[in-house]
Design an enzyme around this catalytic site. Structure first.
Site, PDB file in Angstrom:
ATOM      1  N   ARG A  66      -4.122  -8.994  11.426  1.00  0.00           N
ATOM      2  CA  ARG A  66      -4.242  -7.951  12.443  1.00  0.00           C
ATOM      3  C   ARG A  66      -3.285  -8.196  13.603  1.00  0.00           C
ATOM      4  NH1 ARG A  66      -9.005  -8.427   9.867  1.00  0.00           N
ATOM      5  NH2 ARG A  66      -9.870  -6.458   9.114  1.00  0.00           N
TER       6      ARG A  66
ATOM      7  N   GLU B 256       0.827  -1.197   0.000  1.00  0.00           N
ATOM      8  CA  GLU B 256       0.000   0.000   0.000  1.00  0.00           C
ATOM      9  C   GLU B 256       0.870   1.258   0.000  1.00  0.00           C
ATOM     10  OE1 GLU B 256      -3.536  -1.884   2.866  1.00  0.00           O
ATOM     11  OE2 GLU B 256      -2.069  -0.481   3.682  1.00  0.00           O
TER      12      GLU B 256
END
Length: 388
Positions: free
Chosen positions: A269, A131
């Site tokens: 996560r 990203e």
């Protein structure tokens, strides 16, 4: 070029003003608006006009993959748009997270698919998810591990005796960083609230105290509050970016930015979330290298155009600024492209057509339709592939 209509994701951490203001809608919005998705991700594809109605961009590409994507993209990525452009608007902190590299994603997805039905799965597709986020305004984030010695000094300064094993691990340098993260994320559940409360009470001054207070308010029993202290706290000015390759542990804290990524949903996560944290898999994917400089400054391409170079072929991002003294910019790019206007007004055109965009509106163009021409008086972000 033709208009592109993106869906808005209403995650709880989203802003009630940023995306609405960008699009000229009433503020506050009816609910949180976290992300505007501009692409062909199957989870929330944007739409295009066809025969008096709107259809998903995924459907349009499936009907003519060669025409939309071009042969180089088809050969490299298959019949899918390999990138997703977003506007991300965070009013509250997001979860700590990392993403797998391409090999880990392929192997993890295959393993998850081979399992019997049921149980948690970490990999929802076989793709990596690097990203790049560029700030539209002031933005705060956590990105990459800082010097373990600095983290140890911060934790030691808290004077919380329970953290002694974590301090010992950090004292071993980079090799001990993984152990420090493991210790924190596997802290006994019954003791987590007490640990976070003790750290919050001890952190009374400085940026780290403000960070602990912010995170502990939202996640009072989450050891991710402590893991956050091992990361670089980044403050981005408009136009500055952070690059998040595979294995980079990160979280956005607040602010609005334009984000481009490989089109994947693979997220592991690491805390600051009520969702499941698979600690062994996270530790396997994380890269524990020290990240000294997480901020990426824009690099000029030509007059009125900047980019933020990234070492992946899935995407490239450009910011184009046109004004009275520079009313037109031409970009040569053979692949598909998505354009988002973020200020003023611009007209974007290629051999297939032109679209006039106001702030917050987007357009999409297919591959091999000639140069992209941006004209008017405003700013636009252009996402395309990184293939030459």
């Amino acid at each position: 070029m033709e208009p592109l209509y993106g869906p808005i994701k209403d995650y709880a951490w989203g802003s009630r003003s940023a995306i609405a203001e960008l699009q000229g809608r009433p503020v506050p919005s009816d609910g949180p608006e976290a992300e505007l998705w501009l692409g062909a991700h199957p989870g929330a594809p944007a739409e295009v006009d066809r025969d008096g109605a709107r259809i998903a961009l995924t459907e349009a590409i499936a009907a003519d993959p060669d025409g939309w994507l071009g042969r180089p993209v088809l050969d490299r990525f298959g019949p899918r748009l390999p990138f997703l452009l977003k506007v991300l608007a965070a009013e509250a902190p997001l979860s700590l997270q990392a993403h797998p590299d391409a090999e880990q994603a392929r192997a993890g997805y295959a393993a998850d698919q081979a399992r019997a039905t049921g149980g948690r799965r970490n990999y929802v597709d076989p793709f990596h998810k690097p990203e790049l986020l560029v700030a539209l305004g002031p933005m705060e984030a956590l990105c990459g591990f800082r010097d373990p010695a600095s983290s140890a000094a911060v934790l030691a300064g808290l004077g919380v005796p329970e953290l002694r094993p974590v301090l010992d691990a950090l004292g071993a340098g980079p090799a001990g960083l993984a152990e420090a993260v493991r210790l924190l994320l596997t802290w006994p559940v019954a003791e987590r609230a007490g640990l976070v409360a003790a750290v919050r009470a001890a952190a009374v001054a400085g940026p780290d105290a403000k960070l602990v207070a912010l995170l502990a308010e939202a996640y009072p029993a989450d050891p991710g509050v402590l893991v956050a202290l091992l990361l670089n706290r980044v403050r981005l000015a408009p136009g500055e970016a952070i690059w998040m390759p595979a294995g980079n542990l990160h979280a956005y804290l607040r602010g609005t930015g334009v984000e481009v990524m490989a089109a994947s949903d693979n997220v592991l996560r690491g805390g600051l979330t009520p969702k499941h944290v698979d600690v062994p898999e996270l530790l396997r994917v994380l890269r524990f290298d020290q990240l000294d400089q997480p901020v990426v400054s824009p690099r000029p391409v030509t007059d009125g155009v900047v980019t933020w170079p990234v070492p992946v072929p899935d995407f490239a991002l450009y910011r184009v600024t046109v004004a009275a003294d520079r009313p037109e910019v031409t970009l040569t790019m053979p692949g598909p492209r998505v354009v988002l206007c973020t200020s003023g007004g611009v007209t974007v055109a290629d051999a297939a057509g032109s679209v006039t965009l106001t702030t917050g509106r987007a357009a999409v163009g297919a591959a091999d339709v000639g140069p992209l021409v941006v004209a008017g008086a405003g700013t636009a972000y252009v996402a395309t592939t990184g293939l030459s």
